[in-house]
Design a protein around this motif. Structure first.
Motif, mmCIF file in Angstrom:
data_model
loop_
_atom_site.group_PDB
_atom_site.id
_atom_site.type_symbol
_atom_site.label_atom_id
_atom_site.label_comp_id
_atom_site.label_asym_id
_atom_site.label_seq_id
_atom_site.Cartn_x
_atom_site.Cartn_y
_atom_site.Cartn_z
ATOM 1 N N ALA A 1 -3.721 2.010 7.028
ATOM 2 C CA ALA A 1 -4.802 2.920 6.640
ATOM 3 C C ALA A 1 -4.261 3.944 5.645
ATOM 4 C CB ALA A 1 -5.354 3.625 7.871
ATOM 5 N N GLN A 2 -5.071 4.290 4.684
ATOM 6 C CA GLN A 2 -4.641 5.264 3.684
ATOM 7 C C GLN A 2 -4.654 6.676 4.263
ATOM 8 O OE1 GLN A 2 -7.461 4.246 0.643
ATOM 9 N NE2 GLN A 2 -6.003 2.966 -0.439
ATOM 10 N N ILE A 3 -3.791 7.505 3.709
ATOM 11 C CA ILE A 3 -3.723 8.897 4.138
ATOM 12 C C ILE A 3 -5.034 9.580 3.760
ATOM 13 C CG2 ILE A 3 -2.507 11.090 3.863
ATOM 14 C CD1 ILE A 3 -0.012 9.380 3.097
ATOM 15 N N ARG B 1 -5.137 10.557 -5.860
ATOM 16 C CA ARG B 1 -4.630 9.194 -5.706
ATOM 17 C C ARG B 1 -5.793 8.217 -5.809
ATOM 18 N NH1 ARG B 1 0.060 9.037 -0.959
ATOM 19 N NH2 ARG B 1 1.378 10.699 -1.845
ATOM 20 N N GLY B 2 -5.580 7.173 -6.589
ATOM 21 C CA GLY B 2 -6.530 6.086 -6.649
ATOM 22 C C GLY B 2 -7.569 6.215 -7.745
ATOM 23 N N CYS B 3 -8.208 5.085 -8.023
ATOM 24 C CA CYS B 3 -9.270 5.007 -9.029
ATOM 25 C C CYS B 3 -10.401 4.155 -8.462
ATOM 26 C CB CYS B 3 -8.724 4.382 -10.310
ATOM 27 S SG CYS B 3 -9.980 4.137 -11.593
ATOM 28 N N PRO B 4 -11.629 4.660 -8.444
ATOM 29 C CA PRO B 4 -12.736 3.939 -7.819
ATOM 30 C C PRO B 4 -13.418 2.918 -8.728
ATOM 31 C CG PRO B 4 -13.503 6.072 -8.559
ATOM 32 C CD PRO B 4 -12.032 6.020 -8.887
ATOM 33 N N TYR B 5 -12.970 2.801 -9.972
ATOM 34 C CA TYR B 5 -13.665 1.941 -10.921
ATOM 35 C C TYR B 5 -13.222 0.481 -10.797
ATOM 36 C CZ TYR B 5 -15.309 6.375 -12.704
ATOM 37 O OH TYR B 5 -15.880 7.616 -12.798
ATOM 38 N N GLU B 6 -13.918 -0.410 -11.485
ATOM 39 C CA GLU B 6 -13.770 -1.844 -11.238
ATOM 40 C C GLU B 6 -13.291 -2.631 -12.453
ATOM 41 O OE1 GLU B 6 -17.463 -3.247 -9.690
ATOM 42 O OE2 GLU B 6 -17.353 -2.026 -7.875
ATOM 43 N N GLY C 1 0.817 -1.205 0.000
ATOM 44 C CA GLY C 1 0.000 0.000 0.000
ATOM 45 C C GLY C 1 0.852 1.258 0.000
ATOM 46 N N GLU C 2 0.259 2.368 0.439
ATOM 47 C CA GLU C 2 0.981 3.645 0.475
ATOM 48 C C GLU C 2 2.185 3.554 1.401
ATOM 49 O OE1 GLU C 2 -2.022 7.306 -0.435
ATOM 50 O OE2 GLU C 2 -2.280 6.307 1.492
ATOM 51 N N GLY C 3 3.281 4.190 0.989
ATOM 52 C CA GLY C 3 4.522 3.975 1.712
ATOM 53 C C GLY C 3 4.953 5.040 2.693
ATOM 54 N N GLU C 4 4.367 6.245 2.633
ATOM 55 C CA GLU C 4 4.902 7.349 3.433
ATOM 56 C C GLU C 4 4.909 7.052 4.933
ATOM 57 O OE1 GLU C 4 3.221 9.705 -0.189
ATOM 58 O OE2 GLU C 4 2.776 7.842 0.876
ATOM 59 N N ILE C 5 3.746 6.787 5.501
ATOM 60 C CA ILE C 5 3.662 6.586 6.956
ATOM 61 C C ILE C 5 4.337 5.274 7.338
ATOM 62 C CG2 ILE C 5 2.121 6.535 8.951
ATOM 63 C CD1 ILE C 5 2.089 9.143 7.344
ATOM 64 N N THR C 6 4.198 4.271 6.482
ATOM 65 C CA THR C 6 4.831 2.980 6.764
ATOM 66 C C THR C 6 6.340 3.125 6.877
ATOM 67 O OG1 THR C 6 3.054 1.790 5.627
ATOM 68 C CG2 THR C 6 5.136 0.624 5.920
ATOM 69 N N TRP D 1 -9.028 -6.010 -15.077
ATOM 70 C CA TRP D 1 -7.617 -6.283 -15.345
ATOM 71 C C TRP D 1 -6.695 -5.279 -14.677
ATOM 72 C CZ3 TRP D 1 -7.066 -1.625 -17.490
ATOM 73 C CH2 TRP D 1 -8.125 -1.124 -18.253
ATOM 74 N N CYS D 2 -7.242 -4.347 -13.914
ATOM 75 C CA CYS D 2 -6.458 -3.241 -13.364
ATOM 76 C C CYS D 2 -6.096 -3.494 -11.900
ATOM 77 C CB CYS D 2 -7.242 -1.933 -13.488
ATOM 78 S SG CYS D 2 -6.236 -0.468 -13.224
ATOM 79 N N SER D 3 -4.839 -3.173 -11.531
ATOM 80 C CA SER D 3 -4.377 -3.362 -10.166
ATOM 81 C C SER D 3 -4.675 -2.134 -9.310
ATOM 82 C CB SER D 3 -2.867 -3.632 -10.162
ATOM 83 O OG SER D 3 -2.361 -3.642 -8.841
ATOM 84 N N HIS D 4 -5.124 -2.385 -8.084
ATOM 85 C CA HIS D 4 -5.356 -1.305 -7.112
ATOM 86 C C HIS D 4 -4.471 -1.518 -5.881
ATOM 87 C CE1 HIS D 4 -9.063 0.293 -9.079
ATOM 88 N NE2 HIS D 4 -9.155 -0.945 -9.521
ATOM 89 N N ALA D 5 -3.297 -2.094 -6.101
ATOM 90 C CA ALA D 5 -2.469 -2.571 -4.992
ATOM 91 C C ALA D 5 -1.971 -1.462 -4.076
ATOM 92 C CB ALA D 5 -1.277 -3.366 -5.539
ATOM 93 N N VAL D 6 -1.707 -0.276 -4.593
ATOM 94 C CA VAL D 6 -1.114 0.777 -3.768
ATOM 95 C C VAL D 6 -2.175 1.674 -3.141
ATOM 96 C CG1 VAL D 6 0.412 2.787 -3.739
ATOM 97 C CG2 VAL D 6 1.035 0.770 -5.079
ATOM 98 N N TYR D 7 -3.078 2.201 -3.953
ATOM 99 C CA TYR D 7 -4.031 3.197 -3.463
ATOM 100 C C TYR D 7 -5.420 2.645 -3.203
ATOM 101 C CZ TYR D 7 -0.443 6.509 -4.945
ATOM 102 O OH TYR D 7 0.728 7.196 -5.090
#
Length: 465
Positions: free
Chosen positions: A162-164, A202-207, A119-124, A210-216
């Motif tokens: 948790a996401q920012i 950041r991110g895409c809400p669509y489904e 996921g998102e890397g900043e806080i991690t 074939w698309c990855s949502h691994a980070v956002y």
């Protein structure tokens, strides 16, 4: 130095990009650098884009070992694996993140990563770096959003990070950490214009299956219009680019935001040519006119197929007519269009291929790019075909683009489909322009069409093993 960030993409090793020469800075690690520096960490960035592998390995071998953070995506896996291995041999602690590692945790840990960031890397990273620096690995379990090997060799994954919630609080990416001028110079030498990238969300809400949502994740978190314009204004004054690449997954999602952004740009008397990506269903006459007024000169639209049946199977949530209408709107407002197309999605038949060719001819985008569908691990598309997926390369030497799907048409078949599409579209364009003064060219194109159809017939029975 607390942390060295790099991304493992070497332009000198990418023959395809060398023919295109439109590189952009690695915004992801630049966001990490600026965040961690704002928390008083000593962070350096090694931008590999214009460097050589030898350059980076020299830094790893000749510097005092610290922590190396490597961004990995679909295409850089083999490079990242070699970097991780070299870093471990030189005594570095290693962290890997980005859109791919979360789907291959065991593999990246086996390849040399001490920790995989999910996921998102900043806080991690803000929490992870002190733990790694201290050597107290037993505290890793208290860092959310990571995976690592425990003392007994098992893989442990901590709770999700948790996401920012408010990305406006994040500092701008540390563009000063890389040689932006070289990016601009490369663009100008090859295209006459220099481009700088910027993200507003950041991110895409669509489904799309074939698309990855691994980070956002499947979210859409957008910055305030004034914040985006602040950054854009700074970029214009600092680097003087000729154009901007709005690198959002879908720039046009929120219409209200676009009007606010346009008002702020107008208030500051700012205008710069830019290109962006949009879904067809997020374009209407008012929005397209607004984009043109803002300086948009090209919109990339994910069409994928001209078959409604295939689009529905992909869960694209758009219609063929919406795509064609969007292209017409862009043309009417003087905006170029680029179209992404995908062959070979699960269930596609010859009638769907013919429908796609007809669709492109009707739409007549300025540019269209094609690919053969590839299942990215962790996506619904991968799960759908997982029992027929075969790898033709060892994991560390390939990528998910190298997967073959048993029973699908061969590479030769889709090459013929591509040839047919391009010839059919060119004939359509010449006829539409009443270019009958070039009969020899039309004759050659029609020969190409006949040849492509013949090759499609010859290769139709060939399937991927």
């Amino acid at each position: 130095m607390d942390l060295l960030l790099t991304h493992g993409y070497f332009l000198e090793e990418d023959a395809k990009e060398q023919a295109i020469m439109k590189p952009y800075v690695p915004l992801g690690i630049l966001y990490l650098a600026s965040h961690l520096r704002s928390r008083n960490f000593e962070v350096e960035v090694f931008d590999t884009t214009f460097a050589s592998r030898k350059d980076l390995l020299g830094v790893l071998r000749n510097s005092e070992p610290s922590i190396l953070g490597v961004y990995a995506n679909l295409m850089t896996r083999p490079s990242v694996v070699r970097i991780l291995q070299a870093a471990k041999e030189a005594g570095w602690k290693t962290v890997v993140g980005g859109p791919e590692p979360a789907s291959y945790i065991d593999e990246y840990l086996a390849a040399g990563a001490d920790v995989v960031v999910i996921g998102e890397g900043e806080i991690t990273l803000e929490e992870l770096v002190p733990v790694l620096r201290s050597g107290s690995f037993h505290f890793l379990d208290g860092v959310s959003g990571i995976a690592f090997r425990t003392d007994d060799g098992s893989v442990h994954r901590t709770p999700p990070r948790a996401q920012i919630p408010d990305i406006d609080v994040q500092p701008w990416p540390s563009r000063e950490s890389v040689e932006i001028e070289r990016y601009l110079r490369t663009w100008r030498q090859n295209h006459g214009t220099g481009s700088v990238s910027l993200i507003t969300a950041r991110g895409c809400p669509y489904e799309c299956q074939w698309c990855s949502h691994a980070v956002y994740g499947r979210t859409h978190r957008r910055r305030k219009p004034s914040s985006v314009v602040d950054e854009l204004e700074w970029i214009l004054h600092r680097y003087s680019p000729d154009m901007i690449w709005m690198a959002d997954d879908v720039f046009t999602i929120h219409h209200g935001w676009l009007f606010q952004y346009a008002a702020e740009m107008k208030r500051r008397d700012l205008r710069i040519p830019f290109e962006c990506i949009s879904r067809a269903d997020r374009l209407n006459p008012q929005i397209v006119a607004l984009l043109a007024e803002l300086g948009c000169f090209r919109i990339w639209i994910g069409s994928e197929s001209g078959s409604q049946r295939v689009l529905d199977s992909m869960r694209r949530g758009v219609s063929v007519e919406q795509v064609q209408s969007a292209v017409r709107l862009c043309k009417a407002n003087g905006i170029q269009t680029g179209m992404f197309l995908m062959w070979g999605y699960e269930g596609e038949e010859l009638t769907d291929i013919e429908a796609t060719i007809d669709h492109v001819k009707r739409s007549d985008p300025d540019v269209f790019l094609t690919t053969v569908a590839y299942p990215i691990r962790g996506t619904p598309y991968f799960e759908k075909v997982a029992d027929r997926v075969t790898a033709i390369k060892a994991w560390a030497e390939g990528s998910d683009r190298d997967f073959r799907i048993r029973g699908r048409h061969s590479h030769r078949f889709y090459q013929s489909v591509n040839q047919l599409l391009r010839a059919e579209v060119e004939v359509q364009r010449m006829s539409g322009a009443n270019a009958f003064g070039a009969p020899s060219e039309l004759f050659s194109l029609r020969q190409q069409i006949d040849q492509a159809r013949e090759e499609m017939k010859d290769s139709f029975a060939e399937v991927e093993a």
